[in-house]
Design a protein around this motif. Structure first.
Motif, mmCIF file in Angstrom:
data_model
loop_
_atom_site.group_PDB
_atom_site.id
_atom_site.type_symbol
_atom_site.label_atom_id
_atom_site.label_comp_id
_atom_site.label_asym_id
_atom_site.label_seq_id
_atom_site.Cartn_x
_atom_site.Cartn_y
_atom_site.Cartn_z
ATOM 1 N N ILE A 119 -6.660 -4.326 3.953
ATOM 2 C CA ILE A 119 -6.037 -5.507 3.347
ATOM 3 C C ILE A 119 -4.680 -5.842 3.984
ATOM 4 C CG2 ILE A 119 -4.870 -4.314 1.417
ATOM 5 C CD1 ILE A 119 -5.822 -6.747 -0.332
ATOM 6 N N GLY A 120 -3.969 -4.806 4.438
ATOM 7 C CA GLY A 120 -2.692 -5.065 5.122
ATOM 8 C C GLY A 120 -2.890 -5.820 6.437
ATOM 9 N N ARG A 139 -4.297 -9.445 5.427
ATOM 10 C CA ARG A 139 -3.452 -10.421 4.730
ATOM 11 C C ARG A 139 -2.032 -10.487 5.256
ATOM 12 N NH1 ARG A 139 -7.267 -13.569 2.801
ATOM 13 N NH2 ARG A 139 -8.848 -12.332 1.707
ATOM 14 N N VAL A 140 -1.508 -9.358 5.706
ATOM 15 C CA VAL A 140 -0.110 -9.356 6.154
ATOM 16 C C VAL A 140 -0.026 -9.650 7.650
ATOM 17 C CG1 VAL A 140 1.993 -7.989 6.345
ATOM 18 C CG2 VAL A 140 0.556 -7.781 4.311
ATOM 19 N N ASN A 143 -0.945 5.479 -5.507
ATOM 20 C CA ASN A 143 -0.929 4.020 -5.722
ATOM 21 C C ASN A 143 -1.906 3.279 -4.834
ATOM 22 O OD1 ASN A 143 1.032 4.523 -7.559
ATOM 23 N ND2 ASN A 143 2.715 3.669 -6.363
ATOM 24 N N LEU A 144 -3.118 3.809 -4.696
ATOM 25 C CA LEU A 144 -4.146 3.033 -3.997
ATOM 26 C C LEU A 144 -4.531 1.847 -4.864
ATOM 27 C CD1 LEU A 144 -6.543 5.689 -2.454
ATOM 28 C CD2 LEU A 144 -4.663 4.436 -1.394
ATOM 29 N N PHE A 145 -4.959 0.759 -4.226
ATOM 30 C CA PHE A 145 -5.392 -0.414 -4.984
ATOM 31 C C PHE A 145 -6.713 -0.065 -5.656
ATOM 32 C CE2 PHE A 145 -3.158 -2.352 -1.211
ATOM 33 C CZ PHE A 145 -1.933 -2.377 -1.865
ATOM 34 N N SER A 146 -6.700 0.004 -6.977
ATOM 35 C CA SER A 146 -7.843 0.623 -7.645
ATOM 36 C C SER A 146 -9.084 -0.255 -7.634
ATOM 37 C CB SER A 146 -7.468 1.032 -9.075
ATOM 38 O OG SER A 146 -6.570 0.126 -9.621
ATOM 39 N N HIS A 147 -8.945 -1.549 -7.328
ATOM 40 C CA HIS A 147 -10.124 -2.412 -7.320
ATOM 41 C C HIS A 147 -10.789 -2.474 -5.949
ATOM 42 C CE1 HIS A 147 -6.888 -4.793 -5.795
ATOM 43 N NE2 HIS A 147 -7.633 -5.852 -5.589
ATOM 44 N N LEU A 148 -10.212 -1.801 -4.959
ATOM 45 C CA LEU A 148 -10.737 -1.900 -3.594
ATOM 46 C C LEU A 148 -11.284 -0.555 -3.114
ATOM 47 C CD1 LEU A 148 -7.896 -3.986 -1.888
ATOM 48 C CD2 LEU A 148 -10.043 -4.823 -2.856
ATOM 49 N N MET A 194 -0.629 -0.517 9.413
ATOM 50 C CA MET A 194 0.400 -1.516 9.672
ATOM 51 C C MET A 194 1.213 -1.173 10.917
ATOM 52 S SD MET A 194 -0.304 -3.504 7.285
ATOM 53 C CE MET A 194 1.004 -4.697 7.507
ATOM 54 N N ARG A 237 -3.557 3.670 5.019
ATOM 55 C CA ARG A 237 -3.157 2.307 4.659
ATOM 56 C C ARG A 237 -1.811 1.951 5.299
ATOM 57 N NH1 ARG A 237 -2.384 1.125 -1.652
ATOM 58 N NH2 ARG A 237 -0.697 2.626 -1.384
ATOM 59 N N SER A 256 6.849 -4.266 6.116
ATOM 60 C CA SER A 256 5.536 -3.965 6.680
ATOM 61 C C SER A 256 5.655 -2.976 7.839
ATOM 62 C CB SER A 256 4.845 -5.251 7.134
ATOM 63 O OG SER A 256 5.459 -5.739 8.312
#
Ligand code: ATP
Ligand code: MG
Lengths: 217, 259
Positions: B118-119, B122-123, B105-110, B171, B167, B95
């Motif tokens: 999200i980092g 969640r992290v 590689n973006l999160f395609s559902h967000l 972090m 993204r 992280s």
């Protein structure tokens, strides 16, 4: 061949009573089966090899044995374990265990179908394997899961006819009861087929609607 | 752990020692040694298949090296007190290393905002609101304030790559790894991504950048490494390597770019 319309008229409401039970059993079983299936599908990615192998073994057993035998196993084994269920609930348990195995495999395949870059990106920001699974892979797997999941529901509805062998008064059993008193097998089996067909077509239609509403990324 | 002095004498932030990776019996990284000092931008160039991507992936352990060590600050990546790190511990170490992929590689559902939030959420365990505030600030930093609610599929390649940078920035990484961040982009979108990277470098971020953008390397890099066949062939400041490469292989490679 002449059709006995009087019997048909008599049978329609009786079969509806059976259909009602079929629908209830199938709804309960698909929900319980989906819960089990999602647990199994996620557990297939567990870090513990024991868990992974147990899932594999369970899924293989469900896929590799006839559903009729699974129904008998549940029906006759449960009382031996001190669990006394009605025929109805024994049927629900058997169908749920069966559907769970198949859905587990569907969920596993759906998660596997998500492009690899997604989980690598998630790892790169520090997510653990479990977080990657829950927050990244599972949401993206939902759309590819829907078509095979509906297919499984259809199989479940068809499979529920086998519960007639343990005297669950579902659609098929209700028909057989009419046949045994009036001996008009063709009319009744034709009606039963029609009922199943209508229900299954409705399921297929709803699934296409749902699929269209799920986002494509 | 004994700190190894970097070329300019400062204690390195990243120290790679004897890094070796094989795929089957093919040696892809052959005992790589390198260091990056704090606030330094190191550019890695080299022909296709020379092992550049594998090197970056071994540094943050997306790929498990067969031998060698990677240290960031005074921590060895993938280890804890000399023993292999647990998955959770390794995730924590990752992280703090930003990684930018060639294919975004973006999160395609967000949405863009949620991709960045999200980092922290969640992290790092921030509350939802705080995570979104961090995300919004980072998206502003890469000039995407107006596009926060779009999904990756609604963004251009250049915008997607900038979201990916945001993204990683969210972090608060110590070190940034870029794997050909502009080579999947249409030519007219390259500059907007390079501009953001240049700002990061000027702002003192420590970066290791695999790229074929030679003008970026000239302007921004403190040092350039030329890799070939899994080994470092030449390692020098940009003004030297581009104008007077020492090695024949470097010269031949650069000839493709600098005519
Ligand atoms: N997962 C893998 N399995 C087997 N071989 C691999 C794998 N990943 C990379 N390789 C091989 O390792 C070598 C180095 O690959 P790598 O992607 O690191 O090169 P690169 O310098 O990044 O090249 P490019 O400029 O094309 O991105 C290549 O020959 C590649 O085919
Ligand atoms: Mg590469």
């Amino acid at each position: 061949m002449t059709i006995d319309w009087a019997i048909v008229e008599l049978a329609i409401p009786l079969l509806f009573a059976g259909l009602y039970t079929t629908v209830r059993i199938c709804l309960l079983s698909i929900v319980l089966g989906a819960v089990l299936g999602f647990v199994l599908g996620l557990a297939a990615f567990s870090r513990s090899a024991v868990v992974r192998w147990s899932v594999r073994g369970y899924v293989d057993f469900i896929r590799g044995t006839p559903i009729l035998i699974q129904i008998f196993l549940v029906y006759f084994a449960l009382p031996g374990l001190g669990i006394n269920l009605s025929e109805f609930w024994a049927g629900v348990v058997a169908l749920s265990l069966n559907a769970g195995g198949f859905i587990g495999e569907i969920v596993r395949a759906g998660i596997n179908s998500v492009e690899r870059g997604q989980s690598e990106a998630a790892k790169s920001i520090g997510m653990t394997g479990r977080q990657v699974l829950i927050y990244i892979l599972l949401p993206q797997a939902m759309r590819p899961i829907v078509p095979p999941l509906t297919n499984e529901l259809v199989n479940l509805i068809k499979g529920s006819a086998l519960l007639s062998v343990i005297s669950v008064y579902e659609l098929t059993r209700a028909g057989q009861a009419i046949i045994s008193t009036h001996f008009v097998p063709f009319e009744i089996y034709f009606l039963i087929a029609l009922y199943y067909y209508v229900v299954i077509s409705a399921v297929a239609y709803l699934s296409r609607l749902l699929e269209r509403r799920l986002p494509v990324w | 752990m004994v700190a190894v002095a970097a070329p300019n004498g400062a204690t390195p932030l990243l120290a790679v020692r004897g890094l070796t990776k094989r795929f089957g019996n093919r040696v892809v990284l052959d005992g790589i040694d390198l260091t990056v000092t704090p606030h330094e931008t190191l550019v890695v160039i080299g022909p296709s298949g020379s092992g550049k991507t594998t090197l970056l992936r071994c540094i943050n352990r997306l790929e498990q090296p067969d031998a060698g060590t990677v240290a960031v600050g005074d921590e060895r990546i993938g280890e804890r007190d000399g023993r292999p790190a647990s998955e959770t511990y390794l995730a924590r170490q990752r992280s703090r290393i930003g990684f930018v992929f060639q294919r975004f590689n973006l999160f395609s559902h967000l949405t863009a905002l949620d991709n960045v939030a999200i980092g922290p959420r969640r992290v790092l365990g921030h509350a939802r609101r705080a995570a979104r505030e961090i995300a919004a600030a980072q998206l502003e930093r890469v000039f995407l304030a107006e596009h926060m609610d779009k999904r990756p599929s609604q963004l251009s390649g250049g915008q997607q790559q900038r979201v990916a940078i945001a993204r990683a920035l969210a972090m608060d990484p110590q070190l940034f790894l870029f794997d050909e961040p502009t080579s999947a982009l249409d030519p007219e979108l390259v500059a907007e991504v390079l501009d953001v990277m240049r700002d990061l470098a000027r702002g003192g971020m420590t970066m290791m950048v695999v790229t074929h953008e030679m003008s970026f390397a000239r302007q921004v890099a403190h040092r350039v490494i030329f890799m070939d066949a899994g080994a470092i062939v030449e390692e020098r400041p940009p003004e030297e390597i581009f104008t007077a490469p020492r090695e024949e292989r470097t010269r031949r490679f650069l000839a493709h770019f600098l005519r």
